[in-house]
Design a protein around this motif. Structure first.
Motif, mmCIF file in Angstrom:
data_model
loop_
_atom_site.group_PDB
_atom_site.id
_atom_site.type_symbol
_atom_site.label_atom_id
_atom_site.label_comp_id
_atom_site.label_asym_id
_atom_site.label_seq_id
_atom_site.Cartn_x
_atom_site.Cartn_y
_atom_site.Cartn_z
ATOM 1 N N ARG A 118 8.508 57.114 28.101
ATOM 2 C CA ARG A 118 9.252 57.387 28.885
ATOM 3 C C ARG A 118 10.682 56.854 28.631
ATOM 4 N N ALA A 119 10.735 55.788 28.005
ATOM 5 C CA ALA A 119 11.985 55.212 27.531
ATOM 6 C C ALA A 119 12.804 56.003 26.587
ATOM 7 N N LEU A 120 12.081 57.031 25.866
ATOM 8 C CA LEU A 120 12.611 57.826 24.815
ATOM 9 C C LEU A 120 13.296 59.181 25.506
ATOM 10 N N LYS A 121 12.726 59.167 26.675
ATOM 11 C CA LYS A 121 13.366 60.457 27.432
ATOM 12 C C LYS A 121 14.800 60.665 27.694
ATOM 13 N N GLY A 122 15.484 59.461 27.638
ATOM 14 C CA GLY A 122 16.951 59.525 27.604
ATOM 15 C C GLY A 122 17.710 58.360 28.310
ATOM 16 N N ASP A 123 18.868 58.270 28.909
ATOM 17 C CA ASP A 123 19.424 57.256 29.316
ATOM 18 C C ASP A 123 18.498 56.623 30.387
ATOM 19 N N ARG A 124 18.388 55.069 30.299
ATOM 20 C CA ARG A 124 17.742 54.295 31.407
ATOM 21 C C ARG A 124 18.285 53.372 31.752
ATOM 22 N N ASP A 125 18.182 53.194 32.855
ATOM 23 C CA ASP A 125 19.140 51.944 33.650
ATOM 24 C C ASP A 125 17.969 51.653 34.757
ATOM 25 N N THR A 126 17.042 51.004 34.540
ATOM 26 C CA THR A 126 15.861 50.525 35.218
ATOM 27 C C THR A 126 16.468 49.823 36.602
ATOM 28 N N LEU A 127 15.713 49.887 37.677
ATOM 29 C CA LEU A 127 15.913 48.971 38.736
ATOM 30 C C LEU A 127 14.757 48.636 39.421
ATOM 31 N N PRO A 128 14.287 47.160 39.349
ATOM 32 C CA PRO A 128 12.983 47.105 40.090
ATOM 33 C C PRO A 128 13.017 46.969 41.449
ATOM 34 N N ILE A 129 12.016 47.181 42.170
ATOM 35 C CA ILE A 129 12.242 47.129 43.668
ATOM 36 C C ILE A 129 10.787 46.412 43.858
ATOM 37 N N ARG A 130 11.043 45.244 44.768
ATOM 38 C CA ARG A 130 9.980 44.580 45.346
ATOM 39 C C ARG A 130 9.436 45.258 46.797
ATOM 40 N N LEU A 131 8.222 45.167 46.814
ATOM 41 C CA LEU A 131 7.531 45.946 48.053
ATOM 42 C C LEU A 131 7.025 44.710 48.952
ATOM 43 N N LYS A 132 7.650 44.537 49.809
ATOM 44 C CA LYS A 132 6.956 43.510 50.863
ATOM 45 C C LYS A 132 6.299 44.082 52.100
ATOM 46 N N PRO A 133 4.918 43.963 52.304
ATOM 47 C CA PRO A 133 4.144 44.530 53.374
ATOM 48 C C PRO A 133 4.787 44.129 54.624
ATOM 49 N N ILE A 134 4.684 45.160 55.594
ATOM 50 C CA ILE A 134 5.290 45.102 56.884
ATOM 51 C C ILE A 134 3.994 44.864 57.826
#
Length: 134
Positions: A118-134
């Motif tokens: 997946r990283a080879l597919k192109g420009d990668r600027d990842t953003l982690p997203i934490r999921l907090k249970p509701i």
């Protein structure tokens, strides 16, 4: 009976292809369905990878242009379906380099070669997203 170099190379390539296929197949089995609803009243669905790390559930935008990321920023309440169970969460993008490096490493650990591909597919600027249970 001797094996020539060509046969040995083909055998080695076959083993590598099989190993890669197994790794990619395992990764696709670890996909969740994310449901978002931005400022409008239209629901959108996306297939996402996820990890459990540091006592939390995390997803990751591969780049900052994902349509579902815009929706999360407008309305952080999301639902995730994992293994037939759907739960509600509050999505918190964590735009901090330390989080990015840590979660990227967790994704690499879990998804292996598939994450690298997946990283080879192109420009990668990842953003982690934490999921907090509701």
């Amino acid at each position: 009976m001797s094996i020539n170099r060509r046969t040995l190379l083909l055998l080695l390539l076959g083993v590598c292809a099989f190993w890669g296929w197994q790794n990619l197949t395992h990764a696709t089995g670890e996909v969740a369905v994310l449901r978002t609803k931005g400022t409008g009243h239209v629901e959108h669905y996306a297939s996402v990878w996820y990890v459990r790390a540091n006592h939390a559930l995390w997803i990751r935008a591969e780049n900052r242009g994902r349509h579902w990321l815009t929706e999360i920023r407008a309305n952080p309440r999301v639902e995730m379906a994992i293994g037939g169970q759907t739960r509600a969460y509050e999505a918190n993008p964590m735009d901090v380099p330390d989080y990015q490096a840590y979660i990227d490493a967790e994704f690499r650990k879990k998804y292996g070669v598939a994450d690298w591909v997946r990283a080879l597919k192109g420009d990668r600027d990842t953003l982690p997203i934490r999921l907090k249970p509701i």
